[in-house]
Design a protein around this motif. Structure first.
Motif, PDB file in Angstrom:
ATOM      1  N   LEU A  95       0.777  -1.341   0.190  1.00 45.36           N
ATOM      2  CA  LEU A  95      -0.033   0.005  -0.271  1.00 45.36           C
ATOM      3  C   LEU A  95       0.789   1.485   0.044  1.00 45.36           C
ATOM      4  CD1 LEU A  95      -2.941   1.981   0.256  1.00 45.36           C
ATOM      5  CD2 LEU A  95      -2.278   0.406   3.056  1.00 45.36           C
ATOM      6  N   GLU A 132      -0.220  -3.828  -6.243  1.00 48.53           N
ATOM      7  CA  GLU A 132      -0.303  -2.008  -5.067  1.00 48.53           C
ATOM      8  C   GLU A 132      -1.575  -1.612  -5.422  1.00 48.53           C
ATOM      9  OE1 GLU A 132       2.881  -1.196  -7.889  1.00 48.53           O
ATOM     10  OE2 GLU A 132       3.591  -2.545  -7.445  1.00 48.53           O
ATOM     11  N   LEU A 133      -1.382  -0.890  -4.210  1.00 42.26           N
ATOM     12  CA  LEU A 133      -2.319  -0.694  -4.028  1.00 42.26           C
ATOM     13  C   LEU A 133      -1.660   1.315  -3.638  1.00 42.26           C
ATOM     14  CD1 LEU A 133      -5.015  -1.997  -0.999  1.00 42.26           C
ATOM     15  CD2 LEU A 133      -5.031  -1.206  -3.356  1.00 42.26           C
ATOM     16  N   TYR A 134      -2.900   2.230  -3.970  1.00 45.65           N
ATOM     17  CA  TYR A 134      -2.303   3.887  -3.621  1.00 45.65           C
ATOM     18  C   TYR A 134      -3.210   4.838  -3.129  1.00 45.65           C
ATOM     19  CZ  TYR A 134       1.250   2.426  -7.261  1.00 45.65           C
ATOM     20  OH  TYR A 134       2.059   1.451  -7.821  1.00 45.65           O
ATOM     21  N   VAL A 136      -4.146   7.997  -0.219  1.00 48.51           N
ATOM     22  CA  VAL A 136      -3.544   9.516   1.029  1.00 48.51           C
ATOM     23  C   VAL A 136      -4.477   8.996   1.825  1.00 48.51           C
ATOM     24  CG1 VAL A 136      -3.252  10.567  -1.049  1.00 48.51           C
ATOM     25  CG2 VAL A 136      -5.710  10.192   0.113  1.00 48.51           C
TER      26      VAL A 136
ATOM     27  N   GLN B 115     -10.312  -4.157  -1.443  1.00 45.86           N
ATOM     28  CA  GLN B 115      -9.296  -3.758  -1.807  1.00 45.86           C
ATOM     29  C   GLN B 115      -9.707  -2.071  -1.296  1.00 45.86           C
ATOM     30  OE1 GLN B 115      -8.093  -3.085  -5.706  1.00 45.86           O
ATOM     31  NE2 GLN B 115      -6.858  -4.744  -5.955  1.00 45.86           N
ATOM     32  N   LYS B 117     -11.028  -1.869   1.148  1.00 49.00           N
ATOM     33  CA  LYS B 117     -11.375  -2.146   3.071  1.00 49.00           C
ATOM     34  C   LYS B 117     -10.157  -2.533   3.586  1.00 49.00           C
ATOM     35  CE  LYS B 117     -13.013  -5.958   5.316  1.00 49.00           C
ATOM     36  NZ  LYS B 117     -13.709  -7.630   5.023  1.00 49.00           N
ATOM     37  N   VAL B 118      -8.711  -2.777   2.859  1.00 44.89           N
ATOM     38  CA  VAL B 118      -7.809  -2.903   2.770  1.00 44.89           C
ATOM     39  C   VAL B 118      -7.319  -1.691   3.406  1.00 44.89           C
ATOM     40  CG1 VAL B 118      -5.474  -3.901   2.551  1.00 44.89           C
ATOM     41  CG2 VAL B 118      -7.052  -5.523   2.141  1.00 44.89           C
ATOM     42  N   ALA B 119      -7.882  -0.708   2.107  1.00 44.96           N
ATOM     43  CA  ALA B 119      -6.897   1.196   2.585  1.00 44.96           C
ATOM     44  C   ALA B 119      -7.099   1.656   3.652  1.00 44.96           C
ATOM     45  CB  ALA B 119      -7.115   1.623   1.330  1.00 44.96           C
ATOM     46  N   GLU B 120      -8.772   1.466   3.951  1.00 47.99           N
ATOM     47  CA  GLU B 120      -9.206   1.918   5.256  1.00 47.99           C
ATOM     48  C   GLU B 120      -8.888   1.742   6.139  1.00 47.99           C
ATOM     49  OE1 GLU B 120     -12.142   4.196   4.880  1.00 47.99           O
ATOM     50  OE2 GLU B 120     -11.776   3.661   3.046  1.00 47.99           O
ATOM     51  N   TYR B 122      -6.003   0.555   7.004  1.00 42.54           N
ATOM     52  CA  TYR B 122      -4.570   1.190   8.002  1.00 42.54           C
ATOM     53  C   TYR B 122      -5.018   2.941   7.254  1.00 42.54           C
ATOM     54  CZ  TYR B 122      -2.890  -3.497   6.901  1.00 42.54           C
ATOM     55  OH  TYR B 122      -1.931  -4.577   6.954  1.00 42.54           O
ATOM     56  N   GLY B 123      -5.709   3.192   7.758  1.00 43.19           N
ATOM     57  CA  GLY B 123      -6.503   4.757   7.624  1.00 43.19           C
ATOM     58  C   GLY B 123      -6.257   5.566   5.867  1.00 43.19           C
ATOM     59  N   TYR B 124      -6.242   4.795   4.832  1.00 41.22           N
ATOM     60  CA  TYR B 124      -6.228   5.318   4.665  1.00 41.22           C
ATOM     61  C   TYR B 124      -7.245   5.087   2.341  1.00 41.22           C
ATOM     62  CZ  TYR B 124      -0.718   5.534   4.152  1.00 41.22           C
ATOM     63  OH  TYR B 124       0.222   5.555   4.651  1.00 41.22           O
ATOM     64  N   THR B 125      -7.052   6.323   1.863  1.00 42.59           N
ATOM     65  CA  THR B 125      -8.478   6.289   1.105  1.00 42.59           C
ATOM     66  C   THR B 125      -8.383   5.832  -0.390  1.00 42.59           C
ATOM     67  OG1 THR B 125      -9.490   8.424   2.222  1.00 42.59           O
ATOM     68  CG2 THR B 125      -9.602   7.676  -0.301  1.00 42.59           C
ATOM     69  N   LEU B 126      -8.309   5.091  -0.451  1.00 44.17           N
ATOM     70  CA  LEU B 126      -7.956   3.539  -2.099  1.00 44.17           C
ATOM     71  C   LEU B 126      -8.293   5.550  -3.531  1.00 44.17           C
ATOM     72  CD1 LEU B 126      -6.368   1.696  -3.094  1.00 44.17           C
ATOM     73  CD2 LEU B 126      -8.746   0.954  -3.667  1.00 44.17           C
ATOM     74  N   VAL B 127      -7.209   5.732  -3.657  1.00 42.30           N
ATOM     75  CA  VAL B 127      -7.041   5.968  -5.549  1.00 42.30           C
ATOM     76  C   VAL B 127      -6.621   5.799  -6.268  1.00 42.30           C
ATOM     77  CG1 VAL B 127      -5.756   8.596  -6.206  1.00 42.30           C
ATOM     78  CG2 VAL B 127      -5.967   8.229  -3.852  1.00 42.30           C
ATOM     79  N   ASP B 128      -5.399   4.712  -6.306  1.00 45.38           N
ATOM     80  CA  ASP B 128      -5.621   3.764  -7.811  1.00 45.38           C
ATOM     81  C   ASP B 128      -5.204   2.583  -7.016  1.00 45.38           C
ATOM     82  OD1 ASP B 128      -5.157   3.479 -10.006  1.00 45.38           O
ATOM     83  OD2 ASP B 128      -4.006   4.699 -10.203  1.00 45.38           O
ATOM     84  N   HIS B 129      -4.935   1.541  -7.943  1.00 53.16           N
ATOM     85  CA  HIS B 129      -4.705   0.358  -7.542  1.00 53.16           C
ATOM     86  C   HIS B 129      -3.700  -0.421  -8.655  1.00 53.16           C
ATOM     87  CE1 HIS B 129      -8.010  -1.516  -9.588  1.00 53.16           C
ATOM     88  NE2 HIS B 129      -8.567  -0.925  -9.555  1.00 53.16           N
TER      89      HIS B 129
END
Lengths: 141, 141
Positions: A95, A132-134, A136, B115, B117-120, B122-129
């Motif tokens: 991530l 790969e997750l991108y 913010v 995806q 959910k995983v980003a969330e 870790y405290g992230y907003t998913l922008v791209d993948h």
DNA sequence: TTATTTGCAAACGGTTTGCCGATTA
DNA sequence: TAATCGGCAAACCGTTTGCAAATAA
């Protein structure tokens, strides 16, 4: 599977030279020594190796990481094209914080399972995958 | 969202030159004309463009795909480091046959959801993948 | 007309390689 | 000792860029 790189070399018949031991050591330590999400590129690897033995050339670093990769010990990443990064092959995903470049490693069994399912659906056996997750960072609270 | 590349250029204020129109056309047609999983690299793009207008230089092809990418019209892939490939930005994933190099495009809502959910988590907003599966074709039957 | 774009060729940067002396098993 | 490896510097190859002429708006 928590062998050291050196042990893996032995079990895979990769000859161990002084230079390779040093390069292996730097890679193994890159995590603990420089923080959780340290993913040095070859140049940075070379810098760190040079501090231990300044006589090691960058050509040797390139040859060694490629050798380790071919032996399945390391995996190569190209997060940003141009500079490759290598890390110990232990099958996790990344991530990536698009603002700071910070890299978080994660594993998710559910996603893993679905990937296999997708491959099957198209008549394939899954051999490898790259996720790969991108993102913010969210504002706290 | 099924605008042509030319339409997207207009709506994004990208100036349309003869060369860019030709390059856009070749990219748009690369799928239909050469089979489902056609993912030409820049060099191959240049070859095809040259057949239409041999005076177009490879520098222009590079500049154009980069321009289109920056405008969000194309996405860049580095399946095998060394040669970049560009394709219309429509957010699918790739299943790559490691024997033949064949590339199958797919979308999977469940994986998509996980995806995020995983980003969330870790405290992230998913922008791209980016998700790439590598597999081998199963024996028929 | 004025800013932008293009073609050309040279430069760039990461990576690879040929040669030959040094090292490993 | 025989085979492999490593250091050096040059080559490689995909990509970028400076410049002057050509073109879009």
């Amino acid at each position: 599977m928590s062998d050291t790189i050196e042990q893996k070399c032995l079990s895979k018949g990769v000859k161990l030279t002084e230079q390779r031991k040093i390069i292996a050591k730097v890679i193994s330590e890159s995590k603990e020594a420089y923080g959780k999400s340290d993913h040095p590129d070859v140049d940075e690897l070379y810098n760190r190796v040079s501090k231990i033995d300044p006589k090691i050339s960058i050509a040797t670093v390139y040859r060694t990481v490629k050798l380790f990769e071919e032996a399945g010990i390391l995996v190569k990443h190209d997060f940003k094209a141009g500079k490759a990064r290598y890390e110990i092959n232990d099958d996790h995903n990344h991530l990536i914080d698009i603002k700071t470049g910070e890299i978080i490693e994660f594993v998710d069994q559910e996603i893993e399972k679905l990937q296999k399912k997708v491959a099957e659906k198209y008549g394939y056996t899954l051999v490898d995958h790259k996720l790969e997750l991108y993102g913010v960072k969210k504002k706290p609270q």
